[in-house]
Design an enzyme around this catalytic site. Sequence first.
Site, mmCIF file in Angstrom:
data_model
loop_
_atom_site.group_PDB
_atom_site.id
_atom_site.type_symbol
_atom_site.label_atom_id
_atom_site.label_comp_id
_atom_site.label_asym_id
_atom_site.label_seq_id
_atom_site.Cartn_x
_atom_site.Cartn_y
_atom_site.Cartn_z
ATOM 1 C CB SER A 52 -0.945 0.023 1.203
ATOM 2 O OG SER A 52 -0.342 0.643 2.322
ATOM 3 C CB THR A 53 -0.075 4.724 -0.907
ATOM 4 O OG1 THR A 53 0.634 5.930 -1.136
ATOM 5 C CG2 THR A 53 -1.262 4.993 0.032
ATOM 6 C CE LYS A 54 -2.858 5.609 4.554
ATOM 7 N NZ LYS A 54 -3.042 7.048 4.824
ATOM 8 C CG ASP A 55 4.793 -0.010 2.405
ATOM 9 O OD1 ASP A 55 3.993 -0.290 3.314
ATOM 10 O OD2 ASP A 55 5.246 -0.864 1.621
ATOM 11 C CB ALA A 102 5.194 3.483 7.673
#
Length: 345
Positions: free
Chosen positions: A43-46, A49
């Site tokens: 996901s783009t959330k990597d 984070a």
Amino acid sequence: MSNVYDNILGLIGHTPMVKLNTVTKDIPATVYAKLESYNPGHSTKDRIALHIIENAEQKGLLKEDSVVVETTSGNTGFSIAMVCIIKGYKCILAVSDKTKPEKIAYLKALGATVYICPANVAADDPRSYYEVAKRIASETPNSVYINQYFNELNIDAHYQTTGPEIWEQTEGKITHLFACTGTGGTLSGSGKFLKEKNPGIKIIGVDADGSILKSYHETGEIHKEDVHPYQIEGMGKNLIPAALLFDKVDEFVRVNDEMSAYRTREIALKEAIMGGYTTGAVTQALIQYAQSHELTKDDIIVLIFPDHGSRYITKVYSDKWMAEQGFVNNCVHNYDEVFKTEFIK
């Protein structure tokens, strides 16, 4: 050696874009999907984070045996847990009870401690996942609260990576960017970068039916009557995130659960892209937008597909779940028979 990395974090970013050929065939513009599922955490959330945690390290906020705490609908939690494994930190996550069991299983598989909180309570309710995460962080020694909804580094991660990637991949020819809004970081950071390159680029936010973001953008006021339960995870909000730069957004399009679900499954069938629920939502937003805006063959549209469909197998890709929601008639294309399973006796 080429294409070899010291650890999995080296794979974050530089995700591919692929042209959509069938689902958007009635739209004259060229439409590309940026596949954020190609990040190692799918996901783009990597991106946020890694960026936020490394920033905290540089500031000396994270040390050996530190604890990282966050509020998440699932994807940010996966990414934080993944980064924490490599960096050597403990991870504690607060999620809403709208999060499906397989997502929680993923989080636990990556070593996270998970607190499940009711979704349908006010943001300032002590039981909400926002307040639970803040309380845990305040009570846990040597902890850092990521606070993605109000952390400017959420925006900065996409300003430094996602926006430049899209600009380079389209050779600066992009005319429209569509992205779903949860924290607002992806849309805001990418939009900010692209607007600096070309103010004429249209930045379109995708909001959920049941969320307050679209009406707040249009009126500057919170309309509590807009709030009601909905199924799309990680999109829309009942609060105003500081990570959402409304001045960088030209327009919001609101989509509902049902059409977004149908569109998600259609993308898998027609484009062979197994995207998450928000993949259908952002595509549905483009189709609705095209009905009221003139698009041409010279337009280059980029849709950010935030995550992978493997996390939604028991939700949007499940016949049983779809039937439970009453999503049994696809008013665009009737593919009901395609999804049937025949048992040979």
